[in-house]
Design a protein around this motif. Structure first.
Motif, short mmCIF file in Angstrom:
data_model
loop_
_atom_site.label_atom_id
_atom_site.label_comp_id
_atom_site.label_asym_id
_atom_site.label_seq_id
_atom_site.Cartn_x
_atom_site.Cartn_y
_atom_site.Cartn_z
N LYS A 190 0.95 -1.32 0.56
CA LYS A 190 -0.13 0.16 -0.34
C LYS A 190 0.98 1.67 0.07
O LYS A 190 0.35 2.44 -0.67
CB LYS A 190 -0.67 0.17 1.18
CG LYS A 190 -2.10 1.09 1.56
CD LYS A 190 -0.89 2.39 2.60
CE LYS A 190 -1.96 3.66 2.74
NZ LYS A 190 -1.63 4.43 3.62
N TYR A 235 -4.36 4.99 -0.26
CA TYR A 235 -5.70 5.41 0.21
C TYR A 235 -5.28 6.26 1.42
O TYR A 235 -4.56 6.15 2.56
CB TYR A 235 -5.92 3.44 0.56
CG TYR A 235 -6.21 3.08 0.11
CD1 TYR A 235 -6.76 3.05 -1.19
CD2 TYR A 235 -4.09 2.17 -0.87
CE1 TYR A 235 -6.50 2.09 -2.60
CE2 TYR A 235 -4.13 1.96 -1.63
CZ TYR A 235 -5.57 1.65 -2.90
OH TYR A 235 -5.40 1.03 -3.60
N TRP A 287 -6.61 3.04 4.58
CA TRP A 287 -5.99 1.63 4.65
C TRP A 287 -4.67 0.81 4.99
O TRP A 287 -3.88 1.80 5.25
CB TRP A 287 -5.80 0.83 3.37
CG TRP A 287 -7.82 0.24 3.03
CD1 TRP A 287 -8.79 1.03 3.49
CD2 TRP A 287 -7.93 0.15 1.85
NE1 TRP A 287 -9.98 0.41 2.70
CE2 TRP A 287 -9.28 -0.24 1.29
CE3 TRP A 287 -7.10 -0.84 0.55
CZ2 TRP A 287 -9.89 -0.31 0.04
CZ3 TRP A 287 -8.26 -1.25 -0.88
CH2 TRP A 287 -9.28 -1.67 -0.11
#
Length: 478
Positions: free
Chosen positions: A51, A442, A445
């Motif tokens: 991520k 994000y 997340w």
């Protein structure tokens, strides 16, 4: 020409030498290839990485696409497909003047402007594939310098040598239908070489690099697969039966490769992995590329079986036992999925290339003797010498692209390193996107690590990176 319908009559905007159908398909095919990168590889990379690297990975692809286009019309196209300077390079010149762009292209019945666009999207995706080996640690400013340098001093050289009629390997008779050598072998070798010079990711990132969004990754993979219709279907430069065959062979080989990889994953790891299926899809697409329109359908299935098994073996077995391969941090395994699969496709083109299909592709009349004869056909037809000659040329092409890209990519990395660091600092790599770009993919997340509050792991993500052990059969990109 009064007997022709008014829409077929030549005009200043539709000259007599231009075929409207061919031009329309070539523009469509080019756009399909462009969609493989924007947004295809952008969202595939963005979803396949941790991520904290989603923005950086997507941005490397996004930047390369734009940068290559400006370099391409500025000098790159005519170095690749222009007047011969030397047997392996064209003369640098702009491709922006209407006096040049509105004239016939060097091949096909459409204007040079269409060919410039078509060849651009191939050049762009090559750089984006190289980026796959460098995700998760390369300094973005170093990447900004690497892209125009590699396009200028590597891509143009190989493209002219293999694809342009005056190139020395093109004259020798090398079969590279749509870029197994020029794009995939080049990007795989260059990516692996650049990864050596850039250095590895953080140790914990190499040990644990879960995709942040597998569904997004699959969407990108789907665009990549369907976009290959234009990738291989556009290279005859004509709306022909050979183009149709190339498209069908592309999808047949890809499906066979995906299923082969999947079967091996299940047999060895005990689980069907979607990441593994994507890898098998990619190796199938790559393997068929140098041979798409010059082999029969049965050969496409055989190529799919080999492309789903040999790169699987090199990635899952050889890679894990080789100290050199372990030392080089190839994030998306482009060495296996592109260099090895592309080389495999080139060799199998030398085995399975049909003389009849080569006549259709290269446009030789039936009464002209052709040297494009696959080894198996040469043995069958009693032209063994031609078959072995074709295999020899295919192997020479592999060696040429490999050695040239190792040398040129190394020199480029060393030059860039004199200006800016190739690798981000360890402190910035701990943070990722926020340090590199001041942006995050994000807001809420985590890093893909699940809270271990159930047998299978919760769907709630923890934003703190954990040193969770890898479960049996779990597959990541590398």
């Amino acid at each position: 020409m009064s007997f022709l319908p008014s829409n077929l009559l030549p005009s200043p905007a539709s000259p007599e030498w231009m075929n409207k159908g061919d031009n329309a398909w070539q523009l469509t095919a080019a756009t399909l290839v462009g969609l493989q990168t924007v947004p295809g590889l952008i969202i595939l990379y963005g979803g396949a990485v941790k991520k904290k690297w989603a923005v950086n990975s997507a941005f490397m692809a996004f930047y390369a696409f734009a940068c290559v286009l400006i370099c391409w019309v500025g000098w790159g196209y005519r170095m690749s497909f222009g007047d011969k300077l030397v047997p392996f390079w064209g003369t640098a010149n702009v491709a922006l003047d209407q006096a040049y762009l509105l004239e016939p292209a060097f091949a096909g019945k459409f204007p040079a402007a269409t060919m410039v666009y078509f060849q651009f999207v191939f050049a762009a995706i090559t750089l984006v594939l190289i980026a796959g080996a460098l995700l998760g640690r390369m300094n973005f400013y170093a990447w900004m310098l690497f892209v125009p340098l590699w396009l200028t001093f590597s891509y143009t050289f190989v493209a002219f040598s293999i694809w342009y009629p005056d190139g020395f390997l093109a004259k020798a008779g090398l079969i590279d239908y749509s870029g197994g050598y020029v794009i995939h072998l080049s990007s795989g070798v260059a990516g692996f070489t650049a990864a050596y010079w850039v250095g590895p990711r953080l140790t914990k990132d190499r040990e644990r690099f879960p995709p942040n969004n597998i569904l997004l990754m699959m969407a990108g993979a789907g665009l990549l697969w369907m976009g290959w219709t234009g990738f291989n279907g556009g290279d005859p430069y004509v709306v022909s039966v050979d183009a149709s065959l190339a498209v069908l062979n592309t999808h047949v080989c890809t499906a066979a490769s995906l299923l082969t990889w999947l079967i091996l994953d299940v047999a060895v790891f005990g689980k069907a992995s979607i990441i593994g299926a994507v890898q098998g899809m990619i190796t199938g697409l790559v393997c068929i590329t140098p041979a798409a329109g010059v082999v029969q359908g049965w050969a496409a299935i055989i190529m799919g079986i080999f492309s789903g098994s040999i790169p699987w073996f090199t990635m899952m077995v050889v890679h894990k036992k080789s100290e050199l391969l372990q030392k080089v941090d190839d994030t998306m395994a482009v060495l296996h999925t592109h260099a090895i699969a592309g080389s495999l496709g080139g060799i199998m083109a030398g085995l399975f290339a049909s003389p009849k299909l080569n006549r259709l592709f290269y446009g030789y009349p039936i009464d002209v003797d052709s040297n494009y004869v696959g080894l198996f056909y040469g043995l069958h037809m009693g032209e063994v010498r031609k078959g072995f000659r074709q295999m020899g040329i295919q192997l020479v092409g592999i060696v040429f692209v490999l050695v040239f890209n190792v040398i040129v990519t190394s020199v480029i990395c060393l030059v860039v390193q004199l200006i800016v660091p190739l690798r981000m600092s360890d402190e910035d790599m701990e943070i990722g996107d926020e340090a590199a770009h001041g942006e995050e993919a994000y807001a809420i997340w985590g890093q893909g690590e699940k809270l271990e509050n159930s047998r299978y792991g919760s769907s709630v993500y923890n934003d703190v990176e954990l040193a969770a052990p890898k479960r049996t059969g779990q597959v990541e990109m590398t």
